[in-house]
Structures are given as structure tokens and as C-alpha cells.
Design a protein around this motif. Structure first.
Motif, PDB file in Angstrom:
ATOM      1  N   SER A  86       0.831  -1.202   0.000  1.00 41.30           N
ATOM      2  CA  SER A  86       0.000   0.000   0.000  1.00 41.30           C
ATOM      3  C   SER A  86       0.864   1.250   0.000  1.00 41.30           C
ATOM      4  O   SER A  86       0.604   2.210  -0.741  1.00 41.30           O
ATOM      5  CB  SER A  86      -0.931  -0.013   1.213  1.00 41.30           C
ATOM      6  OG  SER A  86      -1.659   1.183   1.302  1.00 41.30           O
ATOM      7  N   LEU A  87       1.919   1.264   0.810  1.00 43.30           N
ATOM      8  CA  LEU A  87       2.828   2.415   0.857  1.00 43.30           C
ATOM      9  C   LEU A  87       3.575   2.583  -0.463  1.00 43.30           C
ATOM     10  O   LEU A  87       3.800   3.707  -0.912  1.00 43.30           O
ATOM     11  CB  LEU A  87       3.815   2.273   2.019  1.00 43.30           C
ATOM     12  CG  LEU A  87       3.215   2.431   3.421  1.00 43.30           C
ATOM     13  CD1 LEU A  87       4.256   2.070   4.477  1.00 43.30           C
ATOM     14  CD2 LEU A  87       2.699   3.845   3.628  1.00 43.30           C
ATOM     15  N   ARG A  88       3.944   1.490  -1.094  1.00 40.48           N
ATOM     16  CA  ARG A  88       4.608   1.574  -2.394  1.00 40.48           C
ATOM     17  C   ARG A  88       3.674   2.174  -3.449  1.00 40.48           C
ATOM     18  O   ARG A  88       4.102   3.006  -4.251  1.00 40.48           O
ATOM     19  CB  ARG A  88       5.077   0.189  -2.843  1.00 40.48           C
ATOM     20  CG  ARG A  88       6.322  -0.268  -2.131  1.00 40.48           C
ATOM     21  CD  ARG A  88       6.784  -1.601  -2.641  1.00 40.48           C
ATOM     22  NE  ARG A  88       8.028  -1.975  -1.977  1.00 40.48           N
ATOM     23  CZ  ARG A  88       8.457  -3.217  -1.838  1.00 40.48           C
ATOM     24  NH1 ARG A  88       7.744  -4.216  -2.328  1.00 40.48           N
ATOM     25  NH2 ARG A  88       9.580  -3.456  -1.229  1.00 40.48           N
ATOM     26  N   ARG A  89       2.407   1.732  -3.444  1.00 40.30           N
ATOM     27  CA  ARG A  89       1.434   2.305  -4.389  1.00 40.30           C
ATOM     28  C   ARG A  89       1.261   3.798  -4.122  1.00 40.30           C
ATOM     29  O   ARG A  89       1.239   4.619  -5.048  1.00 40.30           O
ATOM     30  CB  ARG A  89       0.087   1.575  -4.281  1.00 40.30           C
ATOM     31  CG  ARG A  89       0.064   0.240  -4.993  1.00 40.30           C
ATOM     32  CD  ARG A  89      -1.353  -0.315  -5.116  1.00 40.30           C
ATOM     33  NE  ARG A  89      -2.057  -0.419  -3.853  1.00 40.30           N
ATOM     34  CZ  ARG A  89      -2.047  -1.484  -3.072  1.00 40.30           C
ATOM     35  NH1 ARG A  89      -1.379  -2.556  -3.427  1.00 40.30           N
ATOM     36  NH2 ARG A  89      -2.722  -1.491  -1.940  1.00 40.30           N
ATOM     37  N   GLU A  90       1.130   4.150  -2.833  1.00 38.43           N
ATOM     38  CA  GLU A  90       0.961   5.566  -2.471  1.00 38.43           C
ATOM     39  C   GLU A  90       2.175   6.376  -2.899  1.00 38.43           C
ATOM     40  O   GLU A  90       2.050   7.481  -3.444  1.00 38.43           O
ATOM     41  CB  GLU A  90       0.744   5.681  -0.964  1.00 38.43           C
ATOM     42  CG  GLU A  90       0.502   7.097  -0.498  1.00 38.43           C
ATOM     43  CD  GLU A  90       0.314   7.182   1.018  1.00 38.43           C
ATOM     44  OE1 GLU A  90       0.365   8.301   1.538  1.00 38.43           O
ATOM     45  OE2 GLU A  90       0.130   6.127   1.672  1.00 38.43           O
ATOM     46  N   ARG A 121       4.707  10.341  -6.512  1.00 41.15           N
ATOM     47  CA  ARG A 121       5.758  10.703  -7.470  1.00 41.15           C
ATOM     48  C   ARG A 121       5.141  11.166  -8.793  1.00 41.15           C
ATOM     49  O   ARG A 121       5.599  12.128  -9.384  1.00 41.15           O
ATOM     50  CB  ARG A 121       6.699   9.528  -7.705  1.00 41.15           C
ATOM     51  CG  ARG A 121       7.662   9.343  -6.574  1.00 41.15           C
ATOM     52  CD  ARG A 121       8.685   8.306  -6.898  1.00 41.15           C
ATOM     53  NE  ARG A 121       9.525   8.122  -5.722  1.00 41.15           N
ATOM     54  CZ  ARG A 121      10.316   7.097  -5.541  1.00 41.15           C
ATOM     55  NH1 ARG A 121      10.390   6.158  -6.449  1.00 41.15           N
ATOM     56  NH2 ARG A 121      11.034   7.019  -4.457  1.00 41.15           N
ATOM     57  N   ARG A 122       4.100  10.454  -9.244  1.00 37.71           N
ATOM     58  CA  ARG A 122       3.409  10.872 -10.477  1.00 37.71           C
ATOM     59  C   ARG A 122       2.810  12.264 -10.308  1.00 37.71           C
ATOM     60  O   ARG A 122       2.927  13.112 -11.190  1.00 37.71           O
ATOM     61  CB  ARG A 122       2.323   9.865 -10.834  1.00 37.71           C
ATOM     62  CG  ARG A 122       2.856   8.612 -11.456  1.00 37.71           C
ATOM     63  CD  ARG A 122       1.714   7.732 -11.940  1.00 37.71           C
ATOM     64  NE  ARG A 122       2.230   6.405 -12.198  1.00 37.71           N
ATOM     65  CZ  ARG A 122       1.633   5.284 -11.904  1.00 37.71           C
ATOM     66  NH1 ARG A 122       0.446   5.290 -11.337  1.00 37.71           N
ATOM     67  NH2 ARG A 122       2.176   4.129 -12.200  1.00 37.71           N
ATOM     68  N   ALA A 123       2.165  12.484  -9.176  1.00 36.55           N
ATOM     69  CA  ALA A 123       1.560  13.798  -8.924  1.00 36.55           C
ATOM     70  C   ALA A 123       2.639  14.871  -8.862  1.00 36.55           C
ATOM     71  O   ALA A 123       2.460  15.985  -9.376  1.00 36.55           O
ATOM     72  CB  ALA A 123       0.763  13.778  -7.633  1.00 36.55           C
TER      73      ALA A 123
END
Length: 184
Positions: A131-135, A140-142
Motif C-alpha cells: 500500500s505504501l509503495r502504491r501511495e 511521485r506521479r503527482a
């Protein structure tokens, strides 16, 4: 001549006899140190009348020592007596082994339970990590979308370790770590 001593053994000992005259009953007997059984009539003092060896004569009686009486007991009775002792020893040792085995089973059960709990906790932590990796990927994308001019990095963030730390103060002023905020 041997003193008259009654034989303490039952007549069922059909193997028992004087080794010289082969008498089985009605006489007093002695055993020689050379291993022969003699009746009172045949067992005079001196050398053995069967083999001629110089020997001692031990009257067969209830006064003999246990290790001497053993030779005149029934082998079945001796075996049963020893079997009872062996059985008692075996039961004691088996009970001890069962206690030790139960202890090992208990410890193994505790270890299995602890391992299962650790596996569950590891699963929870792996899900949290994912979950933290997805977040982190989403952040980073944002970040890249909001500051393309800086190459995806905002000065003063962890993405740019050479930039001085900066902060925007109320009123729109930007300050670095060397600048102090003074109210107007």
C-alpha cells in the motif's frame, strides 16, 4: 562325613541328584567347590569322589547365601522375578519418555502457533508495504505533473539533496535556512 542337614528344596526338582550314587531323595546333600552335588553317604571330606579334585563341601540348606541358593531355584521362577523387575524398570522409563515427548509436543505446538502468528503479522506488514509503495508511486506521479520545469523535483525536497531547504512564509515570502523571518 557331612552333618545331616535337610534339603530345603521341593522334590519337584527332578534334575537334582547325587553325582556319584545318583540318589535323589532321602539323603542330605552338599555341593562341592568343583561343582558336583553329593549325598551325605558319598560326600566325605577330602577330594571330590566324582572328579578327584581337592575341594570344599557346602551343605545344601536354607542357610546358604542367596547367590548360592540361586543354583537350586527354578529357572522359570528366577525369570519371573527378574521379569517383574524388568517390567517395573521398563514402565518407569516409558513414563519418563512419555513425559519428555509430551513436553516436546507442547513446545512444538507453541512454536507452530508463534510461527502462524508471525506469518499473519508478516502478511499484514507486506500488505502495508505494498500500500505504501502504491501511495509513493502515486505521489511521485503527482509531483512530476506539478513541477515539470524542475525535472520532477521541487527544490529543498528529498528529491534534490543539493538544494538549500526553503519554505514559503505567510505573505508570499520564500526563505532558505539562512534567512530569518521578520514580521512587517
Amino acid at each position: 562325613m557331612l552333618p545331616p542337614v535337610p534339603a530345603p528344596f521341593p522334590p519337584a526338582m527332578d534334575w537334582f541328584h547325587c553325582n556319584k550314587c545318583f540318589r535323589q531323595e532321602g539323603a542330605r546333600f552338599a555341593v562341592t567347590s568343583c561343582g558336583h552335588v553329593l549325598c551325605a553317604a558319598c560326600g566325605a571330606a577330602g577330594p571330590c569322589p566324582v572328579c578327584g579334585a581337592a575341594c570344599r563341601h557346602l551343605p545344601i540348606s536354607s542357610q546358604m547365601r542367596p547367590q548360592e541358593k540361586l543354583f537350586f531355584k527354578s529357572p522359570a521362577a528366577i525369570a519371573l522375578q527378574h521379569l517383574a523387575s524388568i517390567t517395573q524398570v521398563w514402565r518407569f522409563q516409558r513414563a519418563q519418555a512419555e513425559l519428555l515427548l509430551a513436553s516436546h509436543h507442547h513446545a512444538a505446538r507453541r512454536h507452530r502457533e508463534a510461527m502462524e502468528a508471525a506469518k499473519r503479522e508478516l502478511g499484514v506488514k507486506e500488505r502495508e508495504l505494498e500500500s505504501l509503495r502504491r501511495e509513493n508511486t502515486e505521489l511521485r506521479r503527482a509531483q512530476e505533473q506539478h513541477s515539470p520545469a524542475c525535472g520532477g523535483h521541487i527544490p529543498g525536497t528529498h528529491g534534490d539533496p543539493t538544494a538549500p531547504a526553503a519554505a514559503q512564509l505567510p505573505g508570499g515570502q520564500v526563505t532558505t535556512a539562512q534567512t530569518y523571518y521578520t514580521p512587517l
